[in-house]
Motif scaffolding. Structure first.
Motif, mmCIF file in Angstrom:
data_model
loop_
_atom_site.group_PDB
_atom_site.id
_atom_site.type_symbol
_atom_site.label_atom_id
_atom_site.label_comp_id
_atom_site.label_asym_id
_atom_site.label_seq_id
_atom_site.Cartn_x
_atom_site.Cartn_y
_atom_site.Cartn_z
ATOM 1 N N PHE A 258 -10.862 -3.308 -0.821
ATOM 2 C CA PHE A 258 -11.277 -2.141 -0.060
ATOM 3 C C PHE A 258 -10.146 -1.801 0.910
ATOM 4 O O PHE A 258 -9.793 -2.630 1.753
ATOM 5 N N VAL A 259 -9.563 -0.603 0.743
ATOM 6 C CA VAL A 259 -8.453 -0.174 1.599
ATOM 7 C C VAL A 259 -8.979 0.817 2.642
ATOM 8 O O VAL A 259 -9.546 1.864 2.288
ATOM 9 N N TYR A 260 -8.803 0.444 3.919
ATOM 10 C CA TYR A 260 -9.229 1.310 5.016
ATOM 11 C C TYR A 260 -7.987 1.966 5.622
ATOM 12 O O TYR A 260 -7.152 1.292 6.233
ATOM 13 N N PRO A 261 -7.839 3.297 5.429
ATOM 14 C CA PRO A 261 -6.698 3.991 6.053
ATOM 15 C C PRO A 261 -6.821 3.950 7.576
ATOM 16 O O PRO A 261 -7.903 3.660 8.128
ATOM 17 N N PRO A 262 -5.733 4.259 8.299
ATOM 18 C CA PRO A 262 -5.809 4.269 9.768
ATOM 19 C C PRO A 262 -6.864 5.263 10.256
ATOM 20 O O PRO A 262 -7.020 6.358 9.692
ATOM 21 N N GLU B 32 -10.542 9.184 -7.041
ATOM 22 C CA GLU B 32 -10.167 10.111 -5.973
ATOM 23 C C GLU B 32 -9.415 9.404 -4.850
ATOM 24 O O GLU B 32 -9.315 9.938 -3.733
ATOM 25 N N ASN B 33 -8.889 8.229 -5.102
ATOM 26 C CA ASN B 33 -8.194 7.492 -4.048
ATOM 27 C C ASN B 33 -6.913 8.205 -3.634
ATOM 28 O O ASN B 33 -6.170 8.744 -4.466
ATOM 29 N N GLU B 34 -6.653 8.171 -2.364
ATOM 30 C CA GLU B 34 -5.414 8.728 -1.814
ATOM 31 C C GLU B 34 -4.325 7.654 -1.738
ATOM 32 O O GLU B 34 -3.138 7.967 -1.783
ATOM 33 N N TYR B 35 -4.766 6.416 -1.647
ATOM 34 C CA TYR B 35 -3.814 5.304 -1.519
ATOM 35 C C TYR B 35 -4.025 4.320 -2.674
ATOM 36 O O TYR B 35 -5.124 4.176 -3.210
ATOM 37 N N VAL C 244 0.869 -1.176 0.000
ATOM 38 C CA VAL C 244 0.000 0.000 0.000
ATOM 39 C C VAL C 244 0.904 1.223 0.000
ATOM 40 O O VAL C 244 1.832 1.327 0.825
ATOM 41 N N HIS C 245 0.650 2.166 -0.915
ATOM 42 C CA HIS C 245 1.465 3.385 -0.986
ATOM 43 C C HIS C 245 0.565 4.540 -1.381
ATOM 44 O O HIS C 245 -0.555 4.365 -1.860
ATOM 45 N N ARG C 246 1.106 5.742 -1.199
ATOM 46 C CA ARG C 246 0.351 6.932 -1.570
ATOM 47 C C ARG C 246 0.357 7.096 -3.086
ATOM 48 O O ARG C 246 1.354 6.799 -3.752
ATOM 49 N N VAL C 247 -0.752 7.603 -3.603
ATOM 50 C CA VAL C 247 -0.858 7.801 -5.036
ATOM 51 C C VAL C 247 0.136 8.857 -5.519
ATOM 52 O O VAL C 247 0.742 8.721 -6.591
ATOM 53 N N ASP C 248 0.347 9.891 -4.716
ATOM 54 C CA ASP C 248 1.203 10.993 -5.143
ATOM 55 C C ASP C 248 2.661 10.809 -4.742
ATOM 56 O O ASP C 248 3.459 11.730 -4.835
#
Length: 556
Positions: free
Chosen positions: A425-429, A450-453, A360-364
């Motif tokens: 389905f990715v649930y951020p902290p 619009e995903n952040e991850y 899992v990593h950030r899109v940006d």
């Protein structure tokens, strides 16, 4: 059963047409002569009484009479053959391809064969040969064979056992082969007797009356056939039981240990290694095949396997203690055998995905630094993965062999991980709102945009899978025995004939008559040899004589 006594003193059961001892015609088989026509005797079953033709009062009599009919037996066989033919139109349930998208028969037949497949399934033809009604048909054929055989064999056996050398005049004169000699000496009769013995006839002499007989055992040929068929039918019924027949298909991946289906958890198999060898692409013998298929032609594929046996029955949920039973290689047409089972190499799946690792990593993040990692076992994926940094990934949908349907929705072509795809389905902290991603080989789709991850594949492992057929068949010896007995009956009834010759002194002369169940020419030649050198008249074929004089023949 009611009985009556003939004038010769022999007691016959009710329904007898010809006296079992002297052969005198009884009940509607009286002597008819006139206009150069003589009615011949019906010698079928030697005129003995058959239960099915005599009694028809009680329910037992009616059932016996029904199943003793040859027509009923033939119709049962025809119905069974038609049902068997229909059952072979589409594959039986056990032969549904292991890589079919949906092996559930109530879906498979309709999807693969349309409305005809649906009708085929609803009528129960998908599991025909072990169905209750097919087994009943087999059983009814067996009942028909038994009753028809007993109905004919028992009275015929008694009639042949009780027959005497001295026969009634009407019996002799109404045989198909007959001659009358006005005068004959004792020396001539003795000559005939010796000549018949030389031809391997068994001659019985009762006060000067002779009965020469040979080949009686050929009469039992059809009943030996029936015994063979009954054994084959019993083998077919036994084959539907797990004890006598097992035929299961199982996929075992490299390094995997599974219970062998159809063994009630007693035996396990472990796939140590799978080997696939192909022919040299430069070999001219296989160049055309390689070009047509677009890939190399396998020369050998084998599974190096270990068979284990469970020591005892463990408690539910507990792992059994296993003892190594045998080790060997399973190759095409070279099965691995153990305790009555044979394991055949029937298929393979090369380069199947075993495990996949994700991050899992950030899109940006241009370096795509991992915020968390996890590994999915594709044979047994978990529904949720809790990562160390507080992330949670839910495996909402898994498509082992992904393809896109015509309506644009994803589906899996098979249940094997050849082209895996996932909806994650990715649930951020500290968040209860998931981000949805669709991930596959060469695919990484942000469902909302619009995903952040993001989730990416970092590594994977592959392995081969072996398709193995596990078979046990204790019914084959019974099929072999039944077939052998059947062939003995065919040979017994085809290449030998039951021949009988009666010689009866009468008023200083001789009455000579003969009967055979087939090959009348052969018995004529035997008689010619027997009377050679005597003044005894040769026999006349009275059936041919009737046809010549009246254009029709009598019964034979």
């Amino acid at each position: 059963m009611k009985k009556f006594k003939c004038e010769c003193g022999h007691t016959n059961p009710e329904g007898t047409i010809l006296c079992e001892a002297c052969g005198k015609p009884i009940e509607g088989n009286q002597h008819i002569e006139g206009n150069d026509k003589k009615q011949l005797l019906n010698m079928r079953y030697d005129g003995s009484a058959r239960r099915s033709q005599t009694y028809n009062k009680s329910i037992v009599d009616k059932i016996w009479s029904f199943f003793s009919s040859v027509k009923v037996g033939v119709w049962l066989i025809v119905i069974t053959l038609v049902a068997s033919a229909i059952g072979s139109i589409f594959p039986q349930e056990m032969y549904i391809p292991v890589d079919a998208p949906n092996r559930n028969p109530d879906v498979f037949y309709e999807e693969r064969y349309g409305i005809f497949g649906l009708i085929y399934y609803q009528l129960g033809f998908h599991n025909l040969y072990s169905s209750w009604w097919y087994m009943i048909l087999i059983g009814l054929i067996g009942v028909s064979l038994v009753i028809a055989s007993l109905d004919r064999f028992v009275p015929l056996f008694k009639a042949l056992r009780n027959q005497k050398a001295k026969r009634h005049v009407n019996f002799l004169t109404r045989q198909r082969l007959f001659s009358k000699t006005e005068s004959a000496s004792a020396e001539e009769l003795n000559t005939i007797k010796e000549n018949l013995k030389k031809q391997r006839y068994k001659v019985r002499d009762e006060d000067g009356f002779l009965l020469a007989e040979k080949g009686r055992f050929s009469r039992w040929g059809p009943y030996v056939n029936h015994i063979g068929l009954i054994i084959i039918l019993l083998a077919a019924i036994l084959r539907s039981t797990p004890f006598f027949y097992t035929n299961e298909y199982v996929w075992v991946r490299e390094g995997e240990q599974l219970v062998i289906p159809g063994t009630d958890g007693e035996y396990y198999i472990e796939n140590k290694n799978f080997t696939l060898e192909t022919y040299d692409e430069n070999d001219e013998r296989f160049r055309d095949a390689i070009s047509l298929e677009g890939e190399a032609v396998p020369s050998n594929y084998q599974t190096d396997a270990v068979i284990y046996q469970a020591v005892d029955n463990p408690l539910p949920g507990a792992e059994p203690e296993l003892n190594q039973l045998t080790v060997g290689s399973i190759r095409m047409n070279h099965p691995l055998k153990f305790d009555g089972y044979s394991v055949y190499q029937s298929g393979y799946q090369a380069n199947e995905f075993d495990q996949m690792s994700f991050k899992v990593h950030r899109v940006d993040d241009p370096d795509e630094e991992a915020l968390g990692t996890f590994t999915v076992d594709l044979a047994d994926p978990e529904p949720v993965y809790e990562l160390d940094n507080g992330f949670k990934v839910e495996l909402r949908n898994y498509y082992p062999d992904y393809f896109l349907q015509e309506d644009g929705t994803p589906a899996s072509e098979t249940n094997y991980s050849r082209n895996p795809a996932f909806v994650m389905f990715v649930y951020p902290p500290d968040s209860e709102e998931p981000e949805v991603s669709f991930l596959g080989i060469g695919k990484n789709i942000d469902a909302s945009g619009e995903n952040e991850y993001n989730v990416g594949i970092t590594d994977f492992k592959m392995r081969d899978a072996s398709g193995l057929t596990v078979r046990k068949d204790y019914s084959l010896p019974f099929f072999g025995l039944g077939a052998a007995i059947f062939m003995i009956g065919v040979i017994q009834g085809m290449y030998w004939q039951h021949r009988r010759i009666w010689i009866s002194p009468k008023d200083g002369g001789v009455l000579l008559a003969a009967h055979t169940n087939k090959n009348w020419y052969g018995v004529k030649k035997d008689i010619e040899k027997a009377i050679s050198g005597t003044s005894i008249n040769n026999v006349t074929d009275q059936e041919e004589l009737n046809e010549k004089n009246n254009g029709t023949g009598g019964l034979s």
